[in-house]
Design an enzyme around this catalytic site. Structure first.
Site, mmCIF file in Angstrom:
data_model
loop_
_atom_site.group_PDB
_atom_site.id
_atom_site.type_symbol
_atom_site.label_atom_id
_atom_site.label_comp_id
_atom_site.label_asym_id
_atom_site.label_seq_id
_atom_site.Cartn_x
_atom_site.Cartn_y
_atom_site.Cartn_z
ATOM 1 N N ARG A 118 0.853 -1.180 0.000
ATOM 2 C CA ARG A 118 0.000 0.000 0.000
ATOM 3 C C ARG A 118 0.897 1.241 0.000
ATOM 4 O O ARG A 118 2.089 1.158 0.248
ATOM 5 C CB ARG A 118 -0.941 0.017 1.211
ATOM 6 C CG ARG A 118 -0.237 0.209 2.543
ATOM 7 C CD ARG A 118 -1.226 0.195 3.712
ATOM 8 N NE ARG A 118 -0.680 0.907 4.859
ATOM 9 C CZ ARG A 118 -1.283 0.973 6.048
ATOM 10 N NH1 ARG A 118 -2.445 0.376 6.237
ATOM 11 N NH2 ARG A 118 -0.740 1.643 7.042
ATOM 12 N N CYS A 122 4.278 8.157 -5.661
ATOM 13 C CA CYS A 122 5.150 9.321 -5.539
ATOM 14 C C CYS A 122 4.269 10.546 -5.357
ATOM 15 O O CYS A 122 3.456 10.857 -6.244
ATOM 16 C CB CYS A 122 6.009 9.472 -6.786
ATOM 17 S SG CYS A 122 6.878 11.061 -6.862
ATOM 18 N N GLU A 157 -2.947 7.954 6.689
ATOM 19 C CA GLU A 157 -1.585 7.897 7.214
ATOM 20 C C GLU A 157 -0.542 8.290 6.159
ATOM 21 O O GLU A 157 0.337 7.519 5.788
ATOM 22 C CB GLU A 157 -1.270 6.499 7.757
ATOM 23 C CG GLU A 157 -2.099 6.118 8.967
ATOM 24 C CD GLU A 157 -1.751 4.742 9.522
ATOM 25 O OE1 GLU A 157 -2.056 4.485 10.692
ATOM 26 O OE2 GLU A 157 -1.178 3.912 8.770
ATOM 27 N N GLU A 309 -7.937 5.652 14.846
ATOM 28 C CA GLU A 309 -7.616 4.227 14.899
ATOM 29 C C GLU A 309 -6.982 3.885 16.238
ATOM 30 O O GLU A 309 -6.162 4.631 16.769
ATOM 31 C CB GLU A 309 -6.632 3.836 13.796
ATOM 32 C CG GLU A 309 -7.165 3.854 12.387
ATOM 33 C CD GLU A 309 -6.122 3.342 11.395
ATOM 34 O OE1 GLU A 309 -5.191 2.610 11.824
ATOM 35 O OE2 GLU A 309 -6.224 3.679 10.209
ATOM 36 N N GLU A 357 -2.985 -8.078 7.242
ATOM 37 C CA GLU A 357 -3.358 -7.703 8.613
ATOM 38 C C GLU A 357 -4.423 -8.631 9.196
ATOM 39 O O GLU A 357 -5.219 -8.225 10.028
ATOM 40 C CB GLU A 357 -3.825 -6.241 8.641
ATOM 41 C CG GLU A 357 -2.687 -5.284 8.335
ATOM 42 C CD GLU A 357 -3.075 -3.813 8.455
ATOM 43 O OE1 GLU A 357 -2.276 -3.053 9.027
ATOM 44 O OE2 GLU A 357 -4.159 -3.428 7.977
#
Length: 659
Positions: A118, A122, A157, A309, A357
């Site tokens: 993920r 750029c 994030e 989160e 995950e």
């Protein structure tokens, strides 16, 4: 201007948002209705959709598959669950990297960072930005006025760094704007050293792999640039969604105390400041780590903030991923509320069965509805519903201000520093721990902030300080403010140029330091003896003016020289005292400054925080404890009346209103 309050009051009553990232595209559609049943039973009132759904929404360039999201948005609305809708741009689909390899980032060695994980983009790529704008535009046009929508969540994030040729072009444009001329850039970077002078803008590159140490001025500017390049991506998508729904707030989630973004600058561009917090359940100071991030985020938000989160159980990215003991999830969730959160959310709703995950916990774990994790989630949801009306929108008073700055952190990481043992986050954490254990509630501030309302300013370690920051600090001290400063502070200016005398002359005068003769960093695990305590990590060879030496070094090369200086209300610590000594010193200084702990005589491991008219008591210990609390109170979670002593179970919480 939209705010978190708009989402908190979207249902009419004031409430705390409680929810999660919801990734239903991972599950058969028949599971969605079961999810909604469980969400309603757990008190979930908010879900974030679409964070990693780009490939589901745009399976091939220009295609749009919105039908499943249409049904989800309607399903959430029909069940009274608000939606925080994400732009999916944190995870480009494989087709983008395959068709447009120029969108893939390159590391500082020139190697391509491939797709298959993920955040493989750029930030400077016009192609990536074009696709990101297009999908954001179509999402906003379709859902901007959907009745379920309460907030926009941009990307996720932000953390990508890139050193490619496209980044080099962008970096040069940024440098032109910052410095104006090559002469100014050469002066700022000190390029006379090692024959590094630039004569043409096209000669300048990002700080890629080099034969030896890189130019620290160039590296500092590149960190500033990278934060700004990512911020440009955020602002572009923010402006798109805001144009379609100007009444709704927009956010993006920070990683906690992370080096890659200047969160002071970013927070000014957000309607809601949100963060992800993942303390290690095995860390006995995990609660203090959480408190630090909560104080920092509340300060960036200048009020209530969003916990975007956290984990309901273990994560999957540490070397050993420990489960949360019974009660710890509840404790840390309510701690966030105590320290200003108006939203308590998780990654993710249902624990994944596949993917990277699948061992990262969810609100519904692999054990399902009857599992301990979900049963605890139901309790947390019910208790947050009890607190919402009394808590949401209220302030957390804090008279102690901790100065923190990303520029200084970045400069502190340069290759040629005096000690790799000095890690800026750990120094800040040590000072915050001392204040936390003293039950002195803190807030953070940028060094150039107005400090006039602070009773006490603490500077754990700021190697780089601008002239404006130094001037503001001196003005605060001259107006009678109390300043406590840690080692190696004010050494360099904004260009990472060491100031004459090895420390800003105004700061030397403030603290009563005549000469900084030498710095004496300590080896890992080494200590230096001082009067009354032992110092760690660092020491300094100082010559003081006629000021009070609170503690002197004992033995060795620094024997008899000042370890801790006091000049009126200004204190300077040339070493890092061990935890108990630092706490006791800060307690004494705070008392002189008129700053009192939230509650006196607290048992070890108990945290007390005031928010609005409420007093939160949080037991971080594994054993039950009685907490002396003078007077009569109504405990909101149980509805009982308390007198004089409040009993807390292990990891227990009480929320008190004075009667």
């Amino acid at each position: 201007m939209p705010s978190l309050n708009d989402a908190v009051t979207a249902g009419g009553d004031r409430r705390i948002l409680f929810g999660c990232d919801y990734n239903p595209e991972q599950w058969p559609e028949e599971v969605w209705h079961e999810d909604v049943r469980l969400m309603r039973g757990a008190g979930v009132n908010s879900v974030t959709l679409g964070v990693f759904s780009w490939a589901s929404l745009e399976p091939r360039p220009g295609a749009r598959e919105f039908g499943w999201l249409d049904r989800l948005m309607d399903l959430m609305h029909d069940n009274g669950i608000g939606v925080v809708l994400a732009t999916p741009t944190a995870s480009p689909p494989p087709w983008m990297g395959a068709r447009h390899p120029e969108t893939l980032p390159r590391d500082e060695n020139g190697a391509i960072v491939w797709y298959g994980s993920r955040q493989q983009f750029c930030p400077s790529s016009p192609v990536y930005r074009g696709y990101a704008a297009a999908i954001s535009e179509d999402l906003a046009a379709r859902y901007g006025n959907h009745p379920a929508l309460t907030m926009w969540h941009i990307n996720n994030e932000y953390c990508t760094h890139c050193w490619c040729d496209g980044t080099a072009l962008h970096f040069r444009r940024w440098l032109r704007e910052r410095h104006g001329s090559l002469d100014a850039l050469n002066e700022s970077w000190g390029t006379a050293f090692w024959s590094q002078r630039y004569d043409d803008w096209d000669e300048i590159l990002p700080p890629r792999r080099a034969q030896y140490m890189k130019n620290p001025g160039q590296s500092l500017d590149f960190r500033r640039f990278t934060s700004d390049a990512l911020l440009e991506c955020y602002i572009a998508e923010r402006d798109i969604v805001a144009r379609h729904s100007p009444h709704l707030p927009v956010t993006t989630n920070f990683m906690p105390f992370w080096t890659g973004q200047d969160a002071w600058k970013w927070a000014r561009e957000e309607d809601v400041v949100s963060v992800d917090i993942y303390p290690d359940p095995h860390d006995p100071l995990g609660g203090q780590h959480g408190a630090l991030i909560q104080d920092m985020t509340r300060s960036q938000a200048r009020g209530p903030w969003m916990l975007m989160e956290q984990a309901a159980g273990p994560v999957n990215w540490r070397g050993v991923n420990h489960a949360k003991p019974r009660g710890l999830n509840r404790l840390w969730s309510l701690q966030a509320v105590a320290r200003g959160a108006d939203a308590v959310c998780y990654f993710q709703w249902r624990q994944s069965r596949q993917g990277s995950e699948k061992f990262h916990s969810g609100m519904v774990s692999h054990a399902g509805e009857q599992g301990r994790t979900f049963q605890e989630i139901k309790r947390i949801g019910a208790e947050l519903a009890l607190l919402g009306e009394a808590v949401a929108g209220t302030d957390v008073p804090a008279d102690v201000v901790v100065l923190h700055d990303w520029d200084s952190w970045w400069a502190d990481q340069q290759d040629g520093r005096l000690s790799s043992e000095v890690q800026y986050p750990e120094v800040v954490r040590a000072w915050h721990r001392a204040l936390w254990e003293a039950n002195l509630t803190t807030r953070f501030a940028h060094p150039e902030s107005d400090l006039s309302d602070a009773r006490m300013v603490v500077i754990p370690h700021l190697y780089l300080l601008t002239d404006a920051a130094v001037a503001g600090l001196i003005a605060y001290a001259r107006a009678g403010g109390t300043v406590v400063c840690g080692f190696l502070t004010g050494i360099a200016d904004q260009d990472d140029r060491v100031r004459p005398g090895g420390m800003d002359a105004r700061l030397r005068e403030l603290f009563g330091i005549r000469t900084v003769h030498e710095w004496w960093p300590l080896d890992a695990g080494a200590v230096v003896e001082c009067d009354g305590f032992r110092g760690t990590l660092w020491s300094e060879e100082l010559e003081a003016d006629a000021v009070h030496t609170v503690s002197a070094y004992k033995g060795g090369e620094l024997d008899g020289l000042p370890a801790v200086l006091r000049n009126g209300r200004a204190w300077y610590l040339s070493t890092l005292p061990e935890p108990t000594a630092l706490r006791e010193l800060l307690e004494d200084v705070a008392g002189e400054a008129g700053v009192q702990p939230v509650l006196d005589a607290l048992p070890t491991g108990v945290e007390a925080v005031r928010r609005g008219e409420l007093l939160f008591l949080l037991n971080h210990g594994r054993e039950p404890v009685g907490v002396p609390v003078p007077g009569s109170h109504h405990e909101l979670l149980t509805g009982v009346r308390t007198e004089s002593v409040v009993e807390l179970d292990r990891y227990g919480v009480a929320v008190l209103r004075t009667l």
